[in-house]
Write a protein that holds these residues in place. Structure first.
Motif, short mmCIF file in Angstrom:
data_model
loop_
_atom_site.label_atom_id
_atom_site.label_comp_id
_atom_site.label_asym_id
_atom_site.label_seq_id
_atom_site.Cartn_x
_atom_site.Cartn_y
_atom_site.Cartn_z
N THR A 184 35.57 48.97 31.57
CA THR A 184 35.89 47.56 31.50
C THR A 184 34.60 46.77 31.34
N VAL A 185 34.72 45.55 30.79
CA VAL A 185 33.56 44.70 30.59
C VAL A 185 33.92 43.28 31.00
N PRO A 186 32.93 42.48 31.39
CA PRO A 186 33.22 41.10 31.76
C PRO A 186 33.35 40.19 30.55
N GLY A 187 33.97 39.05 30.77
CA GLY A 187 33.97 37.99 29.77
C GLY A 187 35.12 38.02 28.79
N ILE A 188 36.14 38.85 29.02
CA ILE A 188 37.29 38.94 28.12
C ILE A 188 38.54 38.59 28.92
N PRO A 189 39.22 37.49 28.61
CA PRO A 189 40.33 37.02 29.45
C PRO A 189 41.41 38.06 29.69
N ALA A 190 41.88 38.73 28.65
CA ALA A 190 42.99 39.67 28.81
C ALA A 190 42.55 40.98 29.47
N GLU A 191 41.25 41.19 29.64
CA GLU A 191 40.72 42.36 30.34
C GLU A 191 40.39 42.02 31.78
N ASN A 192 40.56 40.74 32.14
CA ASN A 192 40.03 40.25 33.40
C ASN A 192 40.62 40.92 34.63
N TYR A 193 41.91 41.25 34.62
CA TYR A 193 42.50 41.92 35.78
C TYR A 193 41.75 43.21 36.10
N TRP A 194 41.49 44.02 35.07
CA TRP A 194 40.84 45.31 35.29
C TRP A 194 39.39 45.13 35.70
N PHE A 195 38.72 44.14 35.09
CA PHE A 195 37.35 43.87 35.48
C PHE A 195 37.28 43.48 36.96
N ARG A 196 38.14 42.56 37.40
CA ARG A 196 38.10 42.12 38.79
C ARG A 196 38.47 43.25 39.75
N ARG A 197 39.37 44.13 39.32
CA ARG A 197 39.75 45.27 40.15
C ARG A 197 38.57 46.22 40.34
N HIS A 198 37.70 46.31 39.34
CA HIS A 198 36.46 47.08 39.49
C HIS A 198 35.43 46.30 40.33
N GLU A 199 35.36 45.01 40.09
CA GLU A 199 34.34 44.18 40.74
C GLU A 199 34.47 44.20 42.26
N ILE A 200 35.70 44.25 42.78
CA ILE A 200 35.88 44.17 44.22
C ILE A 200 35.14 45.29 44.94
N ALA A 201 35.07 46.47 44.33
CA ALA A 201 34.36 47.58 44.98
C ALA A 201 32.87 47.27 45.10
N TYR A 202 32.29 46.70 44.05
CA TYR A 202 30.87 46.35 44.11
C TYR A 202 30.63 45.28 45.18
N ALA A 213 47.05 33.47 30.87
CA ALA A 213 46.46 32.57 31.86
C ALA A 213 46.47 33.19 33.24
N ASP A 214 47.56 33.85 33.60
CA ASP A 214 47.64 34.48 34.93
C ASP A 214 46.62 35.60 35.07
N VAL A 215 46.47 36.42 34.04
CA VAL A 215 45.50 37.52 34.09
C VAL A 215 44.08 36.98 34.10
N ALA A 216 43.82 35.97 33.29
CA ALA A 216 42.47 35.39 33.23
C ALA A 216 42.08 34.70 34.53
N GLY A 217 43.06 34.30 35.32
CA GLY A 217 42.77 33.59 36.56
C GLY A 217 42.54 34.49 37.76
N VAL A 218 42.69 35.79 37.60
CA VAL A 218 42.48 36.72 38.72
C VAL A 218 41.01 36.73 39.12
N VAL A 219 40.74 36.74 40.42
CA VAL A 219 39.37 36.86 40.93
C VAL A 219 39.30 38.08 41.85
N ALA A 220 38.09 38.53 42.12
CA ALA A 220 37.91 39.74 42.93
C ALA A 220 38.55 39.59 44.31
N ALA A 221 38.49 38.38 44.87
CA ALA A 221 39.04 38.16 46.21
C ALA A 221 40.55 38.28 46.26
N ASP A 222 41.22 38.39 45.11
CA ASP A 222 42.66 38.59 45.08
C ASP A 222 43.04 40.03 45.45
N PHE A 223 42.06 40.92 45.50
CA PHE A 223 42.29 42.30 45.92
C PHE A 223 41.83 42.47 47.36
#
Length: 274
Positions: free
Chosen positions: A33-51, A239-249
């Motif tokens: 996964t990579v940052p900065g892509i709205p439709a990829e954001n759910y997966w990015f944030r799901r990775h980010e929470i571990a970091y 919009a819902d996927v792009a609005g996900v943040v790491a703290a949602d996990f």
């Protein structure tokens, strides 16, 4: 289904991420996964929470990220005050991208089962969403133990086989060689000379559970179904996927919760000495 297959490479920026020009963006291949892509954001944030969860453990320590991908995680670890951060990745494009975008990181191209580091040279090895891609998982764990100093930490995350590829003998993601459940990950680490200090699970918090309900029971399935059908995403889903943040996990501990239903597994292991 690959993480990247669920997204698209166009649209607006996600919250808290810098928009990248096309020549700066590491291409989505399905392996990372990579940052900065709205439709990829759910997966990015799901990775980010571990970091985010382990950043404090890395402060003041020499850290290796084995399988650093795009490099955003190693940069987060450096921002958290690590004494040094070394990256190793096998992919040429990922290595070149990381060197360009995160010039303060030391980046090596190399095979993870033959790490280009000396024995007992780092305090922490971070390996997030990588072990499931490797053919020789025991040899990689042995390499992690070799490069760690006595008492050093191995921090490893991986998709939970039970929920990521339910009911399948082979992984759903074609880039995965072997997925693990919590018992299998524990066994792999113990056999490799580690003590498992904690086995954690990544789960949806309240905001994501609300989105699950909104999208017919699963936000993940809503993305997968449209990707498999080749259908464009409705604006509301984007919009819902792009609005996900790491703290949602949320990160839960197996000593307090059943993690067999977790999305990802997250092990904290210490090098066993003697």
């Amino acid at each position: 289904m690959t993480d990247a297959d669920l997204g698209s490479s166009h649209g607006t920026t996600t919250s808290g991420l810098e928009a990248l020009d096309t020549d700066q963006q590491l291409a989505l291949t399905g392996e990372r996964t990579v940052p900065g892509i709205p439709a990829e954001n759910y997966w990015f944030r799901r990775h980010e929470i571990a970091y985010r969860h382990i950043a404090g453990r890395c402060a003041g320590r020499d850290v290796l990220e084995a399988g650093s991908g795009e490099g955003y995680g190693a940069a987060m670890i450096a921002d958290a005050g690590a004494s040094s951060v070394i990256c190793v990745d096998y992919d040429t494009a990922a290595v070149e991208h990381t060197r360009r975008r995160y010039p303060r990181l030391v980046v090596h191209q190399g095979n993870l089962i033959d790490l280009p580091l000396a024995d007992a040279s780092v305090d922490v090895v971070v390996n997030f969403q990588v072990i499931e891609h490797l053919w020789d998982q025991p040899r990689f764990v042995a390499e992690c133990r070799r490069v760690l100093r006595p008492g050093g930490l191995l921090l490893m995350s991986t998709p939970n086989r039970i929920t990521f590829s339910p009911g399948r003998d082979t992984p759903l993601n074609p880039f995965h060689t072997r997925e693990l459940d919590a018992a299998e990950l524990t066994e792999l680490l113990l056999d490799g000379g580690f003590e498992v200090d904690a086995m954690l699970g990544v789960v949806h918090g309240p905001a994501l559970r609300a989105l699950d309900t909104k999208w017919g029971g699963s936000l993940i399935d809503a993305q997968i179904e449209r990707a498999l059908a080749g259908e464009p995403w409705p604006d509301e889903l984007t919009a819902d996927v792009a609005g996900v943040v790491a703290a949602d996990f949320d990160v839960v501990d197996s000593r307090e919760s059943d993690i067999d239903a977790s999305l990802d597994l997250f092990a904290v292991a210490s090098r066993a000495d003697g």
